[in-house]
Design a protein around this motif. Structure first.
Motif, mmCIF file in Angstrom:
data_model
loop_
_atom_site.group_PDB
_atom_site.id
_atom_site.type_symbol
_atom_site.label_atom_id
_atom_site.label_comp_id
_atom_site.label_asym_id
_atom_site.label_seq_id
_atom_site.Cartn_x
_atom_site.Cartn_y
_atom_site.Cartn_z
ATOM 1 N N PRO A 100 0.809 -1.224 0.000
ATOM 2 C CA PRO A 100 0.000 0.000 0.000
ATOM 3 C C PRO A 100 0.843 1.275 0.000
ATOM 4 C CG PRO A 100 -0.895 -1.593 1.550
ATOM 5 C CD PRO A 100 0.444 -2.115 1.128
ATOM 6 N N ALA A 101 2.034 1.213 0.599
ATOM 7 C CA ALA A 101 2.910 2.391 0.603
ATOM 8 C C ALA A 101 3.410 2.694 -0.812
ATOM 9 C CB ALA A 101 4.089 2.167 1.551
ATOM 10 N N TYR A 102 3.762 1.650 -1.558
ATOM 11 C CA TYR A 102 4.199 1.864 -2.930
ATOM 12 C C TYR A 102 3.050 2.393 -3.790
ATOM 13 C CZ TYR A 102 8.292 -0.838 -1.519
ATOM 14 O OH TYR A 102 9.424 -1.277 -0.880
ATOM 15 N N ALA A 103 1.879 1.820 -3.611
ATOM 16 C CA ALA A 103 0.725 2.289 -4.376
ATOM 17 C C ALA A 103 0.405 3.747 -4.024
ATOM 18 C CB ALA A 103 -0.487 1.402 -4.098
ATOM 19 N N SER A 123 4.001 16.880 4.496
ATOM 20 C CA SER A 123 2.999 17.278 5.480
ATOM 21 C C SER A 123 1.592 17.217 4.904
ATOM 22 C CB SER A 123 3.297 18.695 5.988
ATOM 23 O OG SER A 123 3.092 19.660 4.974
ATOM 24 N N GLU A 124 1.470 17.418 3.583
ATOM 25 C CA GLU A 124 0.159 17.377 2.943
ATOM 26 C C GLU A 124 -0.368 15.958 2.784
ATOM 27 O OE1 GLU A 124 -0.329 19.779 -0.629
ATOM 28 O OE2 GLU A 124 1.388 20.987 -0.008
ATOM 29 N N ILE A 125 0.535 14.998 2.654
ATOM 30 C CA ILE A 125 0.082 13.646 2.330
ATOM 31 C C ILE A 125 0.100 12.686 3.503
ATOM 32 C CG2 ILE A 125 0.866 13.940 -0.058
ATOM 33 C CD1 ILE A 125 3.227 12.073 0.609
ATOM 34 N N ARG A 126 0.728 13.067 4.611
ATOM 35 C CA ARG A 126 0.900 12.091 5.691
ATOM 36 C C ARG A 126 -0.437 11.621 6.255
ATOM 37 N NH1 ARG A 126 4.713 13.783 10.013
ATOM 38 N NH2 ARG A 126 3.819 11.954 11.041
ATOM 39 N N LYS A 133 -3.534 3.131 3.690
ATOM 40 C CA LYS A 133 -2.790 1.981 4.183
ATOM 41 C C LYS A 133 -3.590 0.695 4.187
ATOM 42 C CE LYS A 133 -1.844 1.847 8.622
ATOM 43 N NZ LYS A 133 -1.383 2.277 9.958
ATOM 44 N N ALA A 134 -4.905 0.783 4.163
ATOM 45 C CA ALA A 134 -5.751 -0.425 4.177
ATOM 46 C C ALA A 134 -5.353 -1.289 5.371
ATOM 47 C CB ALA A 134 -5.650 -1.172 2.865
ATOM 48 N N LEU A 138 2.065 -0.630 8.910
ATOM 49 C CA LEU A 138 3.084 0.403 9.015
ATOM 50 C C LEU A 138 2.490 1.738 9.440
ATOM 51 C CD1 LEU A 138 5.098 -0.244 5.713
ATOM 52 C CD2 LEU A 138 5.554 -1.165 7.993
ATOM 53 N N THR A 139 3.154 2.395 10.366
ATOM 54 C CA THR A 139 2.828 3.777 10.670
ATOM 55 C C THR A 139 3.370 4.655 9.549
ATOM 56 O OG1 THR A 139 4.900 4.209 11.836
ATOM 57 C CG2 THR A 139 3.075 3.268 13.126
ATOM 58 N N TRP A 140 3.011 5.930 9.567
ATOM 59 C CA TRP A 140 3.553 6.826 8.544
ATOM 60 C C TRP A 140 5.075 6.883 8.619
ATOM 61 C CZ3 TRP A 140 3.117 8.685 4.046
ATOM 62 C CH2 TRP A 140 3.928 9.766 3.633
ATOM 63 N N GLU A 141 5.633 6.951 9.806
ATOM 64 C CA GLU A 141 7.085 7.025 9.935
ATOM 65 C C GLU A 141 7.755 5.777 9.364
ATOM 66 O OE1 GLU A 141 8.991 9.626 10.834
ATOM 67 O OE2 GLU A 141 7.082 10.698 10.810
ATOM 68 N N GLN A 142 7.095 4.642 9.490
ATOM 69 C CA GLN A 142 7.647 3.405 8.933
ATOM 70 C C GLN A 142 7.412 3.301 7.429
ATOM 71 O OE1 GLN A 142 5.290 0.977 11.615
ATOM 72 N NE2 GLN A 142 7.160 0.157 12.563
ATOM 73 N N ALA A 143 6.355 3.937 6.953
ATOM 74 C CA ALA A 143 5.962 3.789 5.549
ATOM 75 C C ALA A 143 6.540 4.859 4.637
ATOM 76 C CB ALA A 143 4.436 3.812 5.428
ATOM 77 N N LYS A 144 6.920 6.007 5.176
ATOM 78 C CA LYS A 144 7.170 7.164 4.317
ATOM 79 C C LYS A 144 8.346 6.966 3.354
ATOM 80 C CE LYS A 144 9.961 9.846 7.617
ATOM 81 N NZ LYS A 144 10.016 11.133 8.387
ATOM 82 N N ASP A 145 9.375 6.209 3.753
ATOM 83 C CA ASP A 145 10.479 5.989 2.825
ATOM 84 C C ASP A 145 10.049 5.135 1.640
ATOM 85 O OD1 ASP A 145 12.224 7.525 4.247
ATOM 86 O OD2 ASP A 145 13.295 5.864 5.187
ATOM 87 N N ALA A 146 9.156 4.176 1.887
ATOM 88 C CA ALA A 146 8.637 3.363 0.792
ATOM 89 C C ALA A 146 7.729 4.202 -0.111
ATOM 90 C CB ALA A 146 7.872 2.160 1.332
ATOM 91 N N VAL A 147 6.935 5.079 0.491
ATOM 92 C CA VAL A 147 6.084 5.973 -0.301
ATOM 93 C C VAL A 147 6.961 6.842 -1.194
ATOM 94 C CG1 VAL A 147 4.418 7.870 -0.210
ATOM 95 C CG2 VAL A 147 4.260 5.991 1.438
ATOM 96 N N ARG A 148 8.008 7.394 -0.603
ATOM 97 C CA ARG A 148 8.892 8.239 -1.411
ATOM 98 C C ARG A 148 9.628 7.431 -2.464
ATOM 99 N NH1 ARG A 148 13.766 12.511 0.006
ATOM 100 N NH2 ARG A 148 13.976 13.143 -2.167
ATOM 101 N N ASP A 149 10.014 6.227 -2.147
ATOM 102 C CA ASP A 149 10.703 5.378 -3.109
ATOM 103 C C ASP A 149 9.849 5.204 -4.369
ATOM 104 O OD1 ASP A 149 12.876 3.899 -3.903
ATOM 105 O OD2 ASP A 149 12.552 2.244 -2.512
#
Length: 257
Positions: A100-103, A123-126, A133-134, A138-149
Motif C-alpha cells: 500500500p505504501a508503494y501504491a 505534510s500534505e500527504i501524511r 494503508k488499508a 506500518l505507521t507513517w514514519e515506517q511507511a514514508k520511505d517506501a512511499v517516497r521510493d
C-alpha cells in the motif's frame, strides 16, 4: 530492522545510474532525471492513456498536458521482488504491509504533478496514509520511505516516457520495421513504451531469446490500443530497449544533483 544508515543510490529505473539522492535521506531533496516532465505513463495497458491528475507540468514540458498513472500491475510485480532489498525494509513486516505504501507513492506522484518531494508535500500527504494503508501495519514514519521510493521511481518513469515519446514520434518513420498502415500514437508508441518499461523491470538482463519470449507473452496484455501482433511490434520494443542511452544519453540524473 536492517541498518538504515547505509542507503542505496536510488538508481534510475532505466539506466541504472545513481539517483540524485539516497532513499530516505534529506526529505527536501529534489528528484532525479530532469529530462522533462512526463506526458506518458500508464494505468492498465501500456498504450492506454487513462486520465489521472490534470495539471500543468513543470520544467521542460510546462503546459503540455495531463499526468497519467504508471502500470499498477507491473509496479506491484517490481516492488514485490525489490522491496526486501530496500534500505528501509524491516523483516518484521511483509510485502502486504509495504505494497500500500508503494501504491500510495504512485498515487501521490499522479495527483501532485510538477511537485518535488519536500517537507511541504510530506505534510500534505501524511494524513492520507491512514486511509491509503488499508490493512498495512506500518505507521507513517515506517511507511514514508517506501512511499517516497515509489514516488521517485514514478517521477523518473514519467520523465523517461516523455523523452521516449518525443524521440520516437519522428524517428519511428525511419525504422526498417515501419509500416504506413500503423500510426504512431495508437500502434507504435505502446511498443516503444513497452520496451522502455521492460528495460526498467528487467534490469541486468540482456536482449536474448529468453527475454524476447517473456516479452512476447506479455504483449497482448500490455499492447492497449496497438493493432500490432508481437511479430510486428517486437522491432519497436527491441529498439526502445536498446535505445535508452540514445534517448537519454549519459547519466539522466546528472542535472538533478
Amino acid at each position: 530492522m536492517n541498518d538504515t544508515t547505509t542507503r542505496d543510490s536510488n538508481p534510475d529505473p532505466i539506466t541504472g545510474a545513481p539517483g540524485s539522492h539516497p532513499v530516505g535521506v534529506g526529505l527536501g531533496g529534489t528528484s532525479g532525471a530532469v529530462v522533462g516532465a512526463a506526458i506518458g505513463s500508464l494505468l492498465g495497458p501500456i498504450g492506454t492513456l487513462i486520465g489521472g491528475a490534470a495539471g500543468t507540468i513543470a520544467g521542460a514540458a510546462a503546459g503540455k498536458g495531463v499526468a497519467e498513472r504508471i502500470d499498477p500491475t507491473g509496479e506491484a510485480q517490481y516492488w514485490e521482488s525489490a522491496h526486501a532489498s530496500r534500505p528501509y525494509y524491516d523483516n518484521k513486516y511483509t510485502y502486504d504491509d509495504y505494497n500500500p505504501a508503494y501504491a500510495y507513492g504512485d498515487d501521490v506522484r499522479a495527483r501532485y504533478v510538477g511537485r518535488t518531494w519536500d517537507d511541504s508535500l510530506e505534510s500534505e500527504i501524511r494524513d492520507g496514509w491512514e486511509t491509503a494503508k488499508a490493512k498495512s501495519r506500518l505507521t507513517w514514519e515506517q511507511a514514508k520511505d517506501a512511499v517516497r521510493d515509489a514516488f521517485d521511481r514514478s517521477d523518473r518513469t514519467y520523465r523517461t516516457y516523455e523523452a521516449t515519446d518525443d524521440y520516437y514520434a519522428s524517428a519511428h518513420k525511419t525504422a526498417d520495421y515501419y509500416r504506413e498502415d500503423y500510426d504512431y500514437a495508437g500502434d507504435y508508441r505502446p511498443a516503444y513504451r513497452y520496451g522502455t518499461q521492460a528495460r526498467a523491470n528487467h534490469a541486468g538482463r540482456q536482449w536474448d531469446d529468453s527475454l524476447e519470449a517473456d516479452l512476447e507473452r506479455g504483449w497482448d496484455t500490455a499492447k492497449g490500443t496497438s493493432r500490432m501482433a508481437w511479430a510486428e511490434a517486437k522491432g519497436a520494443v527491441r529498439d526502445a530497449w536498446h535505445g535508452v542511452e540514445r534517448v537519454l544519453p549519459g547519466d539522466a540524473d546528472r542535472d538533478g544533483r
